[in-house]
Design a protein around this motif. Structure first.
Motif, PDB file in Angstrom:
ATOM      1  N   HIS A  37       0.398  -1.283   0.171  1.00 14.57           N
ATOM      2  CA  HIS A  37      -0.381   0.414   0.211  1.00 14.57           C
ATOM      3  C   HIS A  37       1.303   1.444  -0.121  1.00 14.57           C
ATOM      4  N   VAL A  38       1.002   1.848  -1.094  1.00 15.22           N
ATOM      5  CA  VAL A  38       1.859   3.268  -1.513  1.00 15.22           C
ATOM      6  C   VAL A  38       0.914   4.498  -1.288  1.00 15.22           C
ATOM      7  N   THR A  39       2.113   5.509  -0.779  1.00 12.34           N
ATOM      8  CA  THR A  39       1.397   6.364  -0.457  1.00 12.34           C
ATOM      9  C   THR A  39       2.062   7.413  -1.331  1.00 12.34           C
ATOM     10  N   PHE A  40       2.487   8.529  -2.316  1.00  9.45           N
ATOM     11  CA  PHE A  40       3.328   9.302  -2.684  1.00  9.45           C
ATOM     12  C   PHE A  40       2.455  10.762  -2.455  1.00  9.45           C
ATOM     13  N   PHE A  41       3.815  11.427  -1.580  1.00  8.74           N
ATOM     14  CA  PHE A  41       2.707  12.681  -1.515  1.00  8.74           C
ATOM     15  C   PHE A  41       3.546  13.896  -2.366  1.00  8.74           C
ATOM     16  N   THR A  42       2.834  14.647  -2.370  1.00 13.19           N
ATOM     17  CA  THR A  42       2.969  15.900  -3.442  1.00 13.19           C
ATOM     18  C   THR A  42       1.983  16.720  -3.590  1.00 13.19           C
ATOM     19  N   THR A  43       1.707  18.148  -4.402  1.00 15.29           N
ATOM     20  CA  THR A  43       1.290  19.064  -4.113  1.00 15.29           C
ATOM     21  C   THR A  43       0.156  18.822  -4.971  1.00 15.29           C
ATOM     22  N   PRO A  44      -0.749  19.953  -5.688  1.00 11.59           N
ATOM     23  CA  PRO A  44      -1.440  20.399  -5.668  1.00 11.59           C
ATOM     24  C   PRO A  44      -1.141  20.208  -7.604  1.00 11.59           C
ATOM     25  N   ALA A  45      -0.341  20.722  -8.212  1.00  9.80           N
ATOM     26  CA  ALA A  45      -0.258  20.911  -9.346  1.00  9.80           C
ATOM     27  C   ALA A  45       0.881  20.195  -9.652  1.00  9.80           C
ATOM     28  N   ASN A  46       1.874  19.326  -8.887  1.00 14.06           N
ATOM     29  CA  ASN A  46       2.044  18.343  -9.218  1.00 14.06           C
ATOM     30  C   ASN A  46       1.331  16.437  -9.086  1.00 14.06           C
ATOM     31  N   ALA A  47       0.359  16.651  -8.628  1.00 18.56           N
ATOM     32  CA  ALA A  47      -0.734  15.709  -8.717  1.00 18.56           C
ATOM     33  C   ALA A  47      -1.122  15.706  -9.770  1.00 18.56           C
ATOM     34  N   LEU A  48      -1.015  16.727 -10.428  1.00 19.11           N
ATOM     35  CA  LEU A  48      -1.727  16.962 -11.698  1.00 19.11           C
ATOM     36  C   LEU A  48      -0.821  15.822 -12.467  1.00 19.11           C
ATOM     37  N   LEU A  49      -0.004  15.774 -12.659  1.00 21.47           N
ATOM     38  CA  LEU A  49       0.573  14.887 -13.278  1.00 21.47           C
ATOM     39  C   LEU A  49       0.596  13.733 -13.749  1.00 21.47           C
ATOM     40  N   LEU A  50      -0.149  13.664 -11.929  1.00 18.81           N
ATOM     41  CA  LEU A  50       1.251  11.906 -11.830  1.00 18.81           C
ATOM     42  C   LEU A  50      -0.736  11.301 -11.540  1.00 18.81           C
ATOM     43  N   ARG A  51      -2.021  12.430 -11.399  1.00 14.08           N
ATOM     44  CA  ARG A  51      -3.180  11.447 -11.522  1.00 14.08           C
ATOM     45  C   ARG A  51      -3.373  10.879 -12.250  1.00 14.08           C
ATOM     46  N   LYS A  52      -3.421  10.692 -13.541  1.00 15.13           N
ATOM     47  CA  LYS A  52      -3.655   9.512 -14.939  1.00 15.13           C
ATOM     48  C   LYS A  52      -3.321   7.912 -14.134  1.00 15.13           C
ATOM     49  N   ALA A  53      -2.252   8.516 -14.278  1.00 21.62           N
ATOM     50  CA  ALA A  53      -1.542   6.814 -13.773  1.00 21.62           C
ATOM     51  C   ALA A  53      -1.678   6.479 -12.222  1.00 21.62           C
ATOM     52  N   VAL A  54      -2.392   7.531 -11.136  1.00 20.25           N
ATOM     53  CA  VAL A  54      -2.716   6.611 -10.178  1.00 20.25           C
ATOM     54  C   VAL A  54      -4.242   6.082 -10.676  1.00 20.25           C
ATOM     55  N   ASP A  55      -4.957   6.519 -11.580  1.00 19.57           N
ATOM     56  CA  ASP A  55      -6.472   6.383 -11.455  1.00 19.57           C
ATOM     57  C   ASP A  55      -6.359   5.264 -12.126  1.00 19.57           C
ATOM     58  N   LYS A  56      -5.423   4.436 -12.981  1.00 24.35           N
ATOM     59  CA  LYS A  56      -5.337   3.925 -14.049  1.00 24.35           C
ATOM     60  C   LYS A  56      -4.742   2.897 -13.246  1.00 24.35           C
ATOM     61  N   ASP A  57      -3.581   2.835 -12.426  1.00 20.26           N
ATOM     62  CA  ASP A  57      -2.762   1.720 -11.147  1.00 20.26           C
ATOM     63  C   ASP A  57      -4.319   1.188 -10.204  1.00 20.26           C
ATOM     64  N   VAL A  58      -4.983   2.180  -9.500  1.00 22.46           N
ATOM     65  CA  VAL A  58      -6.246   1.401  -8.579  1.00 22.46           C
ATOM     66  C   VAL A  58      -7.164   1.186  -9.348  1.00 22.46           C
ATOM     67  N   ALA A  59      -7.083   0.980 -10.904  1.00 21.34           N
ATOM     68  CA  ALA A  59      -8.337   0.451 -11.437  1.00 21.34           C
ATOM     69  C   ALA A  59      -8.279  -0.597 -11.864  1.00 21.34           C
ATOM     70  N   ALA A  60      -6.817  -1.021 -11.541  1.00 19.86           N
ATOM     71  CA  ALA A  60      -6.504  -2.340 -12.044  1.00 19.86           C
ATOM     72  C   ALA A  60      -5.876  -2.793 -10.926  1.00 19.86           C
ATOM     73  N   ALA A  61      -6.695  -2.262  -9.389  1.00 24.47           N
ATOM     74  CA  ALA A  61      -6.412  -2.979  -7.591  1.00 24.47           C
ATOM     75  C   ALA A  61      -5.328  -2.879  -7.335  1.00 24.47           C
ATOM     76  N   ARG A  62      -4.389  -1.730  -7.359  1.00 24.62           N
ATOM     77  CA  ARG A  62      -2.963  -2.027  -7.520  1.00 24.62           C
ATOM     78  C   ARG A  62      -3.141  -0.738  -6.101  1.00 24.62           C
ATOM     79  N   PRO A  63      -2.991  -0.049  -4.582  1.00 25.36           N
ATOM     80  CA  PRO A  63      -2.990   0.025  -3.759  1.00 25.36           C
ATOM     81  C   PRO A  63      -2.271   1.553  -3.697  1.00 25.36           C
ATOM     82  N   ILE A  64      -2.012   1.901  -4.166  1.00 25.70           N
ATOM     83  CA  ILE A  64      -2.056   3.483  -4.645  1.00 25.70           C
ATOM     84  C   ILE A  64      -2.208   4.531  -4.645  1.00 25.70           C
TER      85      ILE A  64
END
Length: 491
Positions: free
Chosen positions: A37-64
């Motif tokens: 179970h991974v938590t990645f610390f970031t800030t709002p503007a940087n989160a926008l750069l990472l959100r798509k990959a996170v959503d994809k992993d979550v959809a694949a049942a990867r805990p991030i």
């Protein structure tokens, strides 16, 4: 609740610049793919750069997930939305403000971790507080070092070395005899030594690299530091599809199909890819020399130009300050090249069979991506540890040629006084791209390393095995903790 019943919680804390943040995020995704179970610390503007990959992993049942903290823009005296050392940091004053904001944010990272402790921390080595915070929580801490071990060892070897006044010198106490043409800025080496030595206090380091590339420097590092290292990359190989490679973080300035269709029209190994990373900014005069050198080489190319985004306000007169008159239109008409202003899909480009060379600033991510793609390099370091990385490429592995830069800048907006001329650029391009014996030998050696990179992340490969062993060790450590301590971490 017993230790085996609760998922293992791992926090990742990045340094907020793409060269550190992107590979650490990709490494975090590797842990999530193993059920951590991974938590990645970031800030709002940087989160926008990472959100798509996170959503994809979550959809694949990867805990991030992302833990988003407000970036202290107002306290740092910079506009809202500028939250890393690339996006919007267009001058030294803004860059200084971002650094101030990151320093303020460090305390907020620590407070958030203390309020809800994980089972383990993975923290960028730039932050020297990781081991102390982990000790307070009685958990292990792992440092992420964004360099290669060769560069770490070189910096370590020079910490008490009496530098010559000028001229070439040999870095002492390394497995290879490495000659440097001039000494690094004192501020850089001293700052890096303090951070590297602080990372020795953690429970080990992870690197976006594979063991076969660092070779004997893994053993050398552990000997001089007494510290454990685990290579678990190349992280970029987590991206499989063209879409993933194009949308890795920032939005590409060139469309995927446009880039690929142009490359598809070219012969194998005929195109030079020119890119100096996310943080290098050249003067107009130096850009002009690059354009002139590319033109005179006669080589097909893709040239990525940072800091020259297309705007309606750029006049022809302004354009001619940094490229010859009519240059861009001519190379397009003659189908000789592409000029990309802004972010480019580097993984996609490097992986195409038409690419035969890579002119690079020697930032570590670019180096490992070029090697993974099996592409020989023209090395043009600018600042930071890039000059050490150059020596790994040219002197240790023999997979590139030096363009001959003569100035070691302290940071992005420093330097630019000593020009790399068009004739040196042309000479280096021809040496890599002319198909001669030396070029073919370089291509063979880097091709072998590229094959090893891909094998490393496969099941049974060195990086895959290292990641498995690290996860096993961390879980065993938690299982050995008294139950009352585990329950505190669950609160």
């Amino acid at each position: 609740m017993g230790s085996l019943q609760r998922p293992f919680k791992l926090y990742f804390v990045p340094f907020l610049t793409p060269g550190h943040m992107v590979p650490l995020f990709e490494l975090a995704r590797l842990f999530a793919a193993r059920g951590i179970h991974v938590t990645f610390f970031t800030t709002p503007a940087n989160a926008l750069l990472l959100r798509k990959a996170v959503d994809k992993d979550v959809a694949a049942a990867r805990p991030i997930s992302l833990h988003v903290l407000h970036f202290p823009s107002r306290e740092a005296g910079i506009p809202d939305g500028i939250e890393n050392l690339l996006d919007g940091a267009v001058d030294a004053q803004t860059l200084s403000g971002v650094c101030k904001g990151i320093a303020i944010l460090e305390e907020r990272f620590q407070d958030a971790i203390l309020q809800n402790p994980p089972d383990c921390l993975v923290v960028d080595f730039v932050y020297s507080w990781a081991s102390d915070l982990a000790a307070r929580l009685d958990i292990p801490a792992i440092a992420f070092n964004s360099f290669c071990l060769f560069s770490v060892c070189a910096i370590h070897s020079l910490k008490s070395f009496a530098m010559p006044g000028s001229g070439p010198f040999i870095i002492p106490d390394l497995p290879h005899q490495i000659s440097m043409n001039f000494q690094p800025p004192e501020e850089f080496n001293s700052a890096m030594v303090s951070r590297i030595e602080a990372s020795y206090k953690t429970n080990g380091i992870i690197m976006n690299n594979f063991a076969e590339l660092d070779g004997e420097y893994a053993e050398h590092y552990e000997k001089i530091s007494g510290h454990r290292v685990r290579h678990i990359g190349p992280a970029g190989l987590i991206h499989r599809t063209a879409e993933e490679k194009t949308e890795r973080s920032h939005k590409s300035a060139v469309k995927e199909h446009e880039c690929l269709s142009w490359l598809d029209s070219k012969e194998p190994n005929s195109v030079l890819y020119v890119c100096f990373g996310s943080s290098c900014r050249f003067s107009d005069a130096q850009l002009y020399e690059i354009a002139s050198g590319l033109e005179s080489s006669g080589c097909d190319f893709i040239w990525v130009v940072s800091g020259k985004d297309i705007t309606e306000n750029e006049t022809e007169e302004e354009r001619e300050k940094w490229m010859p008159k009519g240059f861009e239109g001519k190379v397009k008409r003659e189908n000789k090249g592409m000029v990309v202003r802004g972010w480019a899909p580097q993984l996609l480009i490097l992986g195409h069979e038409a690419i035969g060379g890579f002119m690079t600033h020697c930032g570590w991510n670019s180096v490992v991506e070029g090697i993974t793609a099996g592409v020989p390099m023209i090395t043009w370091p600018v600042h930071s540890e890039q000059f050490y990385n150059e020596k790994l490429i040219t002197e240790v592995h023999g997979i590139g040629v030096e363009v001959g830069t003569e100035e070691w800048a302290l940071w992005v907006f420093d330097g630019g006084k000593k020009m790399v001329t068009r004739d040196r650029i042309e000479k280096a391009v021809r040496k890599v791209m002319d198909g001669g014996d030396e070029a073919m030998e370089m291509r063979k050696r880097v091709g072998e390393l590229g094959k090893k990179a891909k094998e490393a992340v496969q099941e049974g490969g060195s990086s895959h095995t290292n990641l498995t062993a690290l996860i096993t060790e961390l879980i065993r450590w938690r299982e050995a903790k008294p139950l009352d301590q585990i329950q505190k971490c669950e609160m």
